[in-house]
Design a protein around this motif. Structure first.
Motif, PDB file in Angstrom:
ATOM      1  N   GLN B 137      34.903 -64.456  87.400  1.00  0.00           N
ATOM      2  CA  GLN B 137      35.449 -63.369  86.583  1.00  0.00           C
ATOM      3  C   GLN B 137      35.255 -63.642  85.096  1.00  0.00           C
ATOM      4  O   GLN B 137      34.977 -62.730  84.316  1.00  0.00           O
ATOM      5  CB  GLN B 137      36.936 -63.197  86.891  1.00  0.00           C
ATOM      6  CG  GLN B 137      37.582 -62.058  86.109  1.00  0.00           C
ATOM      7  CD  GLN B 137      39.084 -62.023  86.289  1.00  0.00           C
ATOM      8  OE1 GLN B 137      39.582 -62.434  87.339  1.00  0.00           O
ATOM      9  NE2 GLN B 137      39.798 -61.571  85.288  1.00  0.00           N
ATOM     10  N   LEU B 138      35.368 -64.913  84.703  1.00  0.00           N
ATOM     11  CA  LEU B 138      35.293 -65.238  83.286  1.00  0.00           C
ATOM     12  C   LEU B 138      33.876 -65.134  82.715  1.00  0.00           C
ATOM     13  O   LEU B 138      33.651 -65.401  81.540  1.00  0.00           O
ATOM     14  CB  LEU B 138      35.889 -66.618  83.009  1.00  0.00           C
ATOM     15  CG  LEU B 138      37.395 -66.714  83.267  1.00  0.00           C
ATOM     16  CD1 LEU B 138      37.930 -68.092  82.896  1.00  0.00           C
ATOM     17  CD2 LEU B 138      38.163 -65.641  82.491  1.00  0.00           C
ATOM     18  N   GLY B 140      32.646 -62.283  82.586  1.00  0.00           N
ATOM     19  CA  GLY B 140      32.735 -60.897  82.125  1.00  0.00           C
ATOM     20  C   GLY B 140      32.386 -60.655  80.664  1.00  0.00           C
ATOM     21  O   GLY B 140      31.704 -59.679  80.347  1.00  0.00           O
ATOM     22  N   TYR B 158      32.773 -59.481  90.736  1.00  0.00           N
ATOM     23  CA  TYR B 158      33.513 -60.495  89.997  1.00  0.00           C
ATOM     24  C   TYR B 158      34.501 -61.184  90.925  1.00  0.00           C
ATOM     25  O   TYR B 158      35.392 -60.557  91.486  1.00  0.00           O
ATOM     26  CB  TYR B 158      34.223 -59.881  88.793  1.00  0.00           C
ATOM     27  CG  TYR B 158      33.280 -59.583  87.653  1.00  0.00           C
ATOM     28  CD1 TYR B 158      32.716 -60.631  86.921  1.00  0.00           C
ATOM     29  CD2 TYR B 158      32.920 -58.277  87.330  1.00  0.00           C
ATOM     30  CE1 TYR B 158      31.827 -60.378  85.879  1.00  0.00           C
ATOM     31  CE2 TYR B 158      32.036 -58.019  86.287  1.00  0.00           C
ATOM     32  CZ  TYR B 158      31.496 -59.073  85.574  1.00  0.00           C
ATOM     33  OH  TYR B 158      30.618 -58.834  84.554  1.00  0.00           O
ATOM     34  N   ILE B 161      38.993 -66.231  89.000  1.00  0.00           N
ATOM     35  CA  ILE B 161      38.806 -67.036  87.792  1.00  0.00           C
ATOM     36  C   ILE B 161      38.511 -68.481  88.177  1.00  0.00           C
ATOM     37  O   ILE B 161      37.616 -69.101  87.633  1.00  0.00           O
ATOM     38  CB  ILE B 161      40.066 -66.932  86.895  1.00  0.00           C
ATOM     39  CG1 ILE B 161      40.074 -65.576  86.186  1.00  0.00           C
ATOM     40  CG2 ILE B 161      40.117 -68.085  85.900  1.00  0.00           C
ATOM     41  CD1 ILE B 161      41.275 -65.326  85.311  1.00  0.00           C
ATOM     42  N   ARG B 162      39.268 -68.997  89.126  1.00  0.00           N
ATOM     43  CA  ARG B 162      39.107 -70.405  89.493  1.00  0.00           C
ATOM     44  C   ARG B 162      38.227 -70.530  90.728  1.00  0.00           C
ATOM     45  O   ARG B 162      38.436 -69.834  91.733  1.00  0.00           O
ATOM     46  CB  ARG B 162      40.470 -71.028  89.773  1.00  0.00           C
ATOM     47  CG  ARG B 162      41.468 -70.828  88.632  1.00  0.00           C
ATOM     48  CD  ARG B 162      42.788 -71.485  88.929  1.00  0.00           C
ATOM     49  NE  ARG B 162      43.224 -71.252  90.300  1.00  0.00           N
ATOM     50  CZ  ARG B 162      44.011 -72.068  90.968  1.00  0.00           C
ATOM     51  NH1 ARG B 162      44.450 -73.170  90.409  1.00  0.00           N
ATOM     52  NH2 ARG B 162      44.374 -71.777  92.201  1.00  0.00           N
ATOM     53  N   ALA B 163      37.275 -71.452  90.689  1.00  0.00           N
ATOM     54  CA  ALA B 163      36.393 -71.687  91.831  1.00  0.00           C
ATOM     55  C   ALA B 163      37.223 -72.030  93.073  1.00  0.00           C
ATOM     56  O   ALA B 163      36.876 -71.672  94.193  1.00  0.00           O
ATOM     57  CB  ALA B 163      35.424 -72.823  91.523  1.00  0.00           C
ATOM     58  N   LEU B 164      38.336 -72.676  92.818  1.00  0.00           N
ATOM     59  CA  LEU B 164      39.216 -73.114  93.893  1.00  0.00           C
ATOM     60  C   LEU B 164      39.682 -71.961  94.785  1.00  0.00           C
ATOM     61  O   LEU B 164      39.952 -72.145  95.972  1.00  0.00           O
ATOM     62  CB  LEU B 164      40.441 -73.754  93.238  1.00  0.00           C
ATOM     63  CG  LEU B 164      41.211 -74.753  94.055  1.00  0.00           C
ATOM     64  CD1 LEU B 164      40.373 -75.996  94.227  1.00  0.00           C
ATOM     65  CD2 LEU B 164      42.513 -75.083  93.347  1.00  0.00           C
ATOM     66  N   PRO B 178      45.845 -60.225  92.516  1.00  0.00           N
ATOM     67  CA  PRO B 178      46.128 -60.171  91.072  1.00  0.00           C
ATOM     68  C   PRO B 178      46.293 -61.560  90.469  1.00  0.00           C
ATOM     69  O   PRO B 178      45.883 -61.803  89.333  1.00  0.00           O
ATOM     70  CB  PRO B 178      47.443 -59.390  91.005  1.00  0.00           C
ATOM     71  CG  PRO B 178      47.457 -58.561  92.246  1.00  0.00           C
ATOM     72  CD  PRO B 178      46.724 -59.350  93.295  1.00  0.00           C
ATOM     73  N   ARG B 181      43.215 -63.225  89.335  1.00  0.00           N
ATOM     74  CA  ARG B 181      42.580 -62.606  88.175  1.00  0.00           C
ATOM     75  C   ARG B 181      43.282 -62.932  86.870  1.00  0.00           C
ATOM     76  O   ARG B 181      42.828 -62.535  85.799  1.00  0.00           O
ATOM     77  CB  ARG B 181      42.560 -61.078  88.341  1.00  0.00           C
ATOM     78  CG  ARG B 181      41.739 -60.596  89.522  1.00  0.00           C
ATOM     79  CD  ARG B 181      40.739 -59.540  89.101  1.00  0.00           C
ATOM     80  NE  ARG B 181      39.812 -59.196  90.166  1.00  0.00           N
ATOM     81  CZ  ARG B 181      38.660 -59.819  90.375  1.00  0.00           C
ATOM     82  NH1 ARG B 181      38.305 -60.825  89.611  1.00  0.00           N
ATOM     83  NH2 ARG B 181      37.864 -59.441  91.355  1.00  0.00           N
ATOM     84  N   LEU B 182      44.384 -63.617  86.943  1.00  0.00           N
ATOM     85  CA  LEU B 182      45.187 -63.878  85.757  1.00  0.00           C
ATOM     86  C   LEU B 182      44.889 -65.264  85.216  1.00  0.00           C
ATOM     87  O   LEU B 182      44.988 -66.250  85.943  1.00  0.00           O
ATOM     88  CB  LEU B 182      46.662 -63.753  86.136  1.00  0.00           C
ATOM     89  CG  LEU B 182      47.663 -63.548  85.009  1.00  0.00           C
ATOM     90  CD1 LEU B 182      47.326 -62.306  84.208  1.00  0.00           C
ATOM     91  CD2 LEU B 182      49.064 -63.449  85.598  1.00  0.00           C
ATOM     92  N   LYS B 183      44.511 -65.334  83.949  1.00  0.00           N
ATOM     93  CA  LYS B 183      44.233 -66.630  83.344  1.00  0.00           C
ATOM     94  C   LYS B 183      45.523 -67.214  82.802  1.00  0.00           C
ATOM     95  O   LYS B 183      46.033 -66.781  81.778  1.00  0.00           O
ATOM     96  CB  LYS B 183      43.220 -66.470  82.208  1.00  0.00           C
ATOM     97  CG  LYS B 183      42.853 -67.762  81.519  1.00  0.00           C
ATOM     98  CD  LYS B 183      42.087 -68.692  82.432  1.00  0.00           C
ATOM     99  CE  LYS B 183      42.077 -70.112  81.897  1.00  0.00           C
ATOM    100  NZ  LYS B 183      42.172 -71.115  82.943  1.00  0.00           N
ATOM    101  N   PHE B 185      47.873 -70.656  81.612  1.00  0.00           N
ATOM    102  CA  PHE B 185      47.614 -71.820  80.767  1.00  0.00           C
ATOM    103  C   PHE B 185      48.642 -72.890  81.127  1.00  0.00           C
ATOM    104  O   PHE B 185      49.513 -73.215  80.332  1.00  0.00           O
ATOM    105  CB  PHE B 185      47.706 -71.406  79.294  1.00  0.00           C
ATOM    106  CG  PHE B 185      47.019 -72.352  78.342  1.00  0.00           C
ATOM    107  CD1 PHE B 185      45.951 -73.142  78.744  1.00  0.00           C
ATOM    108  CD2 PHE B 185      47.448 -72.442  77.025  1.00  0.00           C
ATOM    109  CE1 PHE B 185      45.325 -73.997  77.850  1.00  0.00           C
ATOM    110  CE2 PHE B 185      46.822 -73.296  76.123  1.00  0.00           C
ATOM    111  CZ  PHE B 185      45.766 -74.075  76.539  1.00  0.00           C
ATOM    112  N   PRO B 186      48.536 -73.397  82.375  1.00  0.00           N
ATOM    113  CA  PRO B 186      49.568 -74.299  82.873  1.00  0.00           C
ATOM    114  C   PRO B 186      49.522 -75.663  82.188  1.00  0.00           C
ATOM    115  O   PRO B 186      48.531 -76.011  81.542  1.00  0.00           O
ATOM    116  CB  PRO B 186      49.220 -74.446  84.352  1.00  0.00           C
ATOM    117  CG  PRO B 186      47.766 -74.203  84.423  1.00  0.00           C
ATOM    118  CD  PRO B 186      47.460 -73.202  83.333  1.00  0.00           C
TER     119      PRO B 186
END
Ligand code: SF4
Ligand code: SF4
Lengths: 109, 353
Positions: B137-138, B140, B158, B161-164, B178, B181-183, B185-186
């Motif tokens: 997705q990133l 994009g 798409y 976000i994470r390959a995992l 959803p 799709r959310l980035k 910042f942990p």
């Protein structure tokens, strides 16, 4: 999980509802849930969460979205102001916060 | 057209395909991969951490197997092949000059043109019968899905976000939840960024310390070495406090520090750092010179911390350029002003001593 939001009322994002055909592509690419879709119509629900990455505008075939995209990076702004070439900017990887894989790793590009 | 080299350490064989013998990659990481990732994180030889662009096989893919697209930054590639281990796929690696997906997409190197070129040069259309590409997705910000379709005939999907999340994404019929799709910042991610902030700041820190120690020796009341002992040495813990609050504590405590602007967060934690440093110095407030010096640190430390915190915007995953510009309009003058005021107070304290 805490949700981090940057400054209020500053982003340059705009959606032209006249042009929008409701394809939903912007919802797929946006990493911050800025858009919503309700009965086929798409709008902005979370403007302050937008990081101006430009993914939505790039992938809107109807050209309904405008945004001054760029990387929100102070070092890059400083470098540009000083007229340095190769304005370096750090941005984070498409990182995997998985316990097994190596954590993301960002790159100064 | 050249195929990716079979001589790369993660290649475990080759597989025949419509476009020739393609390298088959391992789906696990060796200690060498991990060491490489570690070195990349600390900035050792990071510039050459790449894999050959082109088409690879993971598992035993056939003509129906999905095509996963990634960057030729080795860490992005490694994360992908490990995340999808035990499954079959083609991996199309774009030439992003060794830069990760998101960053390369922002620069446009992970972009429509490069993707179309790579689809062409790898003869992907001869390898698979379907016409779908799974992109992170990133990607994009760099890729226009509708133009890729026009140029190559391949449809861009798409992914997460994470390959995992890729296995779950596949099991879900190539649909992302959803959350995928959310980035976020942990804290784990912020922790991993600390070396990227700390290491580049060390050089500046050393210069500042050298200058301050030298000044203390030259400007203090006694002999050169006695001055350094009495006034110069204390600059070391003080400046290190600024470095640590700015590059370690700010990323770590980011969500809990007050304010939205990173500089505000830095100012707050810098003031706390200054308070701890000044109070913990024995007898520091006994004389006027000591009080003046203490005051100097209340300017100097927050100024440095705020500056370092402001620089963390580039590594964060949610700051906009418009926002950063707005923040810098007030933060840079405040940081410079506080820094100069602190320096003036500190030098005055030397004369007063
Ligand atoms: S991508 Fe463009 S046309 Fe599609 S829903 Fe979003 S704004 Fe509307
Ligand atoms: S610019 Fe990026 S963050 Fe902002 S709305 Fe578009 S996709 Fe979302």
């Amino acid at each position: 999980m805490e949700r981090l939001i940057y400054l209020k009322d500053v982003v340059s994002l705009d959606l032209d509802a006249e042009k929008c055909v409701g394809c939903g592509m912007c919802l797929l690419v946006c990493p911050h849930e800025v858009f919503y879709k309700n009965n086929g119509s798409v709008g902005i629900q979370n403007r302050d969460a937008c990081m101006e990455c430009g993914a939505c505008a790039k992938n809107c075939a109807a050209e309904a979205i405008s945004v001054n995209s760029g990387v929100g990076c102070a070092a890059a702004v400083i470098n540009a102001a000083l007229g340095r070439q190769n304005a370096s900017c750090c941005c984070i990887d498409d990182s995997q916060d998985s316990p097994s894989a190596q954590p993301g790793g960002s790159t100064c590009c | 057209m050249s195929l990716p080299s079979l001589e790369q350490p993660f290649v475990v064989g080759s597989i025949p395909s419509g476009a020739g013998n393609l390298p088959r990659v391992s789906d696990s990481m060796t200690w060498a991969d991990r060491l490489g990732a570690y070195k990349a994180r600390w900035g050792i030889g990071r510039m050459h951490y790449t894999v050959d662009p082109g088409l690879y096989a993971l598992g035993e893919p056939d003509a129906e197997a999905p095509v996963l697209v990634t960057a030729n930054y080795k860490m992005s590639f490694d994360l992908l092949r490990v995340a999808f281990s035990g499954r079959d796929a083609w991996i199309l690696v774009l030439d992003t000059a060794g830069i990760n997906v998101w960053c390369a997409a922002g620069k446009g190197t992970f972009g429509t043109e490069e993707l179309a070129r790579r689809v062409e040069s790898s003869e992907l259309a001869k390898v698979v019968t379907h016409r779908k590409l799974i992109l992170p997705q990133l990607a994009g910000p760099g890729v226009e899905a509708h133009r890729v379709k026009k140029l190559t005939g391949f449809e861009v999907i798409y992914g997460p976000i994470r390959a995992l999340d890729l296995p779950a994404f596949q099991d879900n019929g190539w649909k992302a939840t959803p959350k995928m799709r959310l980035k976020a910042f942990p804290v784990r991610e912020r922790l991993a960024l600390i070396p990227m902030e700390l290491v580049p700041a060390l050089k500046g820190t050393a210069v500042v310390l050298f200058v301050l120690v030298l000044l203390s020796g030259l400007l203090g009341p006694g002999g050169f070495w006695k001055n350094i002992l009495d006034h110069g040495l204390f600059t070391i813990p003080a400046i290190l406090a600024a470095l640590l609050t700015g590059t370690v504590l700010t990323p770590l405590l980011l969500p809990w520090l007050p304010g939205r602007a990173f500089s505000t967060k830095g100012l707050v934690i810098g003031l706390i750092g200054a308070a701890i440093i000044v109070i913990s110095r024995e007898g520091s407030l006994a004389s006027w010179a000591g009080r003046l010096e203490g005051l100097a640190w209340f300017f100097l430390i927050p100024a440095i911390t705020a500056y370092l915190a402001m620089n963390f915007t580039g590594s964060s995953t949610y700051t906009s350029l418009s926002g950063v510009r707005k923040e810098m309009r007030w933060a840079v003058p405040v940081e410079i002003g506080a820094g100069l005021a602190g320096l003036g107070l500190w030098v005055s304290s030397l004369f007063l001593a």
